[in-house]
Design an enzyme around this catalytic site. Structure first.
Site, PDB file in Angstrom:
ATOM      1  N   LEU A 191       0.838  -1.189   0.000  1.00 18.56           N
ATOM      2  CA  LEU A 191       0.000   0.000   0.000  1.00 18.56           C
ATOM      3  C   LEU A 191       0.879   1.246   0.000  1.00 18.56           C
ATOM      4  O   LEU A 191       1.883   1.297   0.697  1.00 18.56           O
ATOM      5  CB  LEU A 191      -0.910   0.002   1.231  1.00 18.56           C
ATOM      6  CG  LEU A 191      -1.915  -1.149   1.327  1.00 18.56           C
ATOM      7  CD1 LEU A 191      -2.627  -1.111   2.673  1.00 18.56           C
ATOM      8  CD2 LEU A 191      -2.919  -1.080   0.199  1.00 18.56           C
ATOM      9  N   ASP A 231      -7.168   7.054  10.339  1.00 18.67           N
ATOM     10  CA  ASP A 231      -6.533   7.074   9.024  1.00 18.67           C
ATOM     11  C   ASP A 231      -6.080   5.656   8.692  1.00 18.67           C
ATOM     12  O   ASP A 231      -5.124   5.150   9.291  1.00 18.67           O
ATOM     13  CB  ASP A 231      -5.332   8.028   9.024  1.00 18.67           C
ATOM     14  CG  ASP A 231      -5.742   9.471   9.255  1.00 18.67           C
ATOM     15  OD1 ASP A 231      -6.797   9.859   8.735  1.00 18.67           O
ATOM     16  OD2 ASP A 231      -5.003  10.190   9.959  1.00 18.67           O
ATOM     17  N   LEU A 232      -6.742   5.032   7.761  1.00 19.14           N
ATOM     18  CA  LEU A 232      -6.547   3.614   7.476  1.00 19.14           C
ATOM     19  C   LEU A 232      -5.090   3.292   7.179  1.00 19.14           C
ATOM     20  O   LEU A 232      -4.479   3.875   6.281  1.00 19.14           O
ATOM     21  CB  LEU A 232      -7.429   3.203   6.291  1.00 19.14           C
ATOM     22  CG  LEU A 232      -7.399   1.722   5.908  1.00 19.14           C
ATOM     23  CD1 LEU A 232      -7.937   0.855   7.041  1.00 19.14           C
ATOM     24  CD2 LEU A 232      -8.214   1.490   4.624  1.00 19.14           C
ATOM     25  N   ASP A 233      -4.539   2.340   7.944  1.00 18.16           N
ATOM     26  CA  ASP A 233      -3.175   1.825   7.759  1.00 18.16           C
ATOM     27  C   ASP A 233      -2.105   2.903   7.879  1.00 18.16           C
ATOM     28  O   ASP A 233      -1.008   2.769   7.342  1.00 18.16           O
ATOM     29  CB  ASP A 233      -3.040   1.122   6.391  1.00 18.16           C
ATOM     30  CG  ASP A 233      -3.858  -0.159   6.329  1.00 18.16           C
ATOM     31  OD1 ASP A 233      -4.035  -0.800   7.375  1.00 18.16           O
ATOM     32  OD2 ASP A 233      -4.325  -0.516   5.231  1.00 18.16           O
ATOM     33  N   GLU A 234      -2.405   3.996   8.580  1.00 15.48           N
ATOM     34  CA  GLU A 234      -1.433   5.083   8.719  1.00 15.48           C
ATOM     35  C   GLU A 234      -1.114   5.390  10.176  1.00 15.48           C
ATOM     36  O   GLU A 234      -0.545   6.440  10.485  1.00 15.48           O
ATOM     37  CB  GLU A 234      -1.931   6.338   8.003  1.00 15.48           C
ATOM     38  CG  GLU A 234      -1.997   6.175   6.486  1.00 15.48           C
ATOM     39  CD  GLU A 234      -2.335   7.482   5.776  1.00 15.48           C
ATOM     40  OE1 GLU A 234      -2.277   8.547   6.433  1.00 15.48           O
ATOM     41  OE2 GLU A 234      -2.649   7.438   4.577  1.00 15.48           O
TER      42      GLU A 234
END
Length: 284
Positions: free
Chosen positions: A196, A226-229
């Protein structure tokens, strides 16, 4: 395992800070078995983790906390003192892929991860077989025949009912709603592959194979809105050869995911991770 008290601190860096902590521990006749310090030069923030032999102090942990509180207030510390023998409750969330779930369960079963696992929650009922083998209560939450809001309300109620200290997304393939992310801030860990945002969507390993990537990996991080952050705890990488097939990349990628997640969970359980803004200090 030897019982220890873990003193974890972060605060503005200032003269006399280490001396004050050291003097306090010396007055308590404390034996330090591990000591870690770090100062972030950009933010002038100081981080510390000390592990102290519990039987070297003739005080209860509550008494130690009470005695240390004035020092913590003087230096504006975020701090905690934790008993290593008090196991955290870890709730596991899973979907249809079992490799991360099974790896965590094996490490827990073998004593590598010092925690309790009160339940496993999954949106695929076949995951019950792994919970049954380990004699862990299992809860299937149906995400298909009800709204996402209702399904996540079930998940949230279960996390609350089992009084989870940590929630681990062991390849749980549902996006956690914002309010639950905020509720579990610093207490929920996720894992994702390294592709990603380059190779988003279906079959990321096939996309990477088609592109001819030479490195793959995985990132273990805290869950945020915050998705995957979220703040990164641990990462694993592995080289890819021109001889590797897409299936080889999947196999190697799963190994990275398992290792990164297990290490990240262990660091958290051992109070080795301090979150500051969107970064972490990890005293591994």
């Amino acid at each position: 395992m030897q019982q220890t008290f873990r003193l974890v601190i972060d605060c503005p860096d200032q003269v006399g800070l280490v001396a004050a902590v050291s003097q306090f521990l010396a007055l308590q006749n404390a034996t330090i078995v591990e000591a870690n310090h770090h100062t972030d030069q950009q933010t002038s923030r100081f981080f510390m983790r000390h592990e102290i032999k519990a039987d070297s102090i003739n005080m209860s942990i509550d008494s130690v906390k009470q005695a240390f509180a004035p020092i913590a207030e003087k230096f504006s510390m975020n701090w905690k003192i934790v008993d290593s023998h008090k196991k955290q409750k870890v709730v596991l969330l899973a979907s249809h892929e079992s490799h991360c779930l099974m790896d965590i369960l094996h490490r827990w079963h073998s004593g590598e991860l010092q925690c309790d696992i009160p339940c496993i929650i999954a949106n695929h009922p076949q995951m019950k077989q792994f919970a049954d083998w380990h004699n862990i209560p299992f809860h299937w939450v149906d995400f298909k025949n009800q709204s996402k809001e209702a399904a996540f309300a079930e998940v949230e109620n279960l996390i609350d009912a089992y009084k989870a200290d940590l929630t681990v997304l062991a390849r749980f393939m549902q996006i956690i709603p914002d309010h639950l992310c905020q509720k579990l801030a610093g207490k929920a860990i996720n894992i994702h592959h390294s592709f990603l945002p380059s190779f988003a969507g279906a079959k990321p390993y096939q996309q990477a194979y088609n592109r001819g990537v030479k490195l793959i990996g995985a990132t273990c991080h805290y869950v945020t809105s915050d998705l995957d952050e979220g703040p990164i705890i641990e990462q694993e990488v592995m080289r890819i050869s021109h001889n590797d097939t897409a299936a080889d990349m999947v196999r190697k990628g799963k190994n990275c995911e398992k290792t990164a997640l297990a290490n990240g969970v262990r660091y958290h359980l051992e109070d080795r991770v301090i979150i500051h803004d969107n970064k972490t200090v990890v005293f591994a």
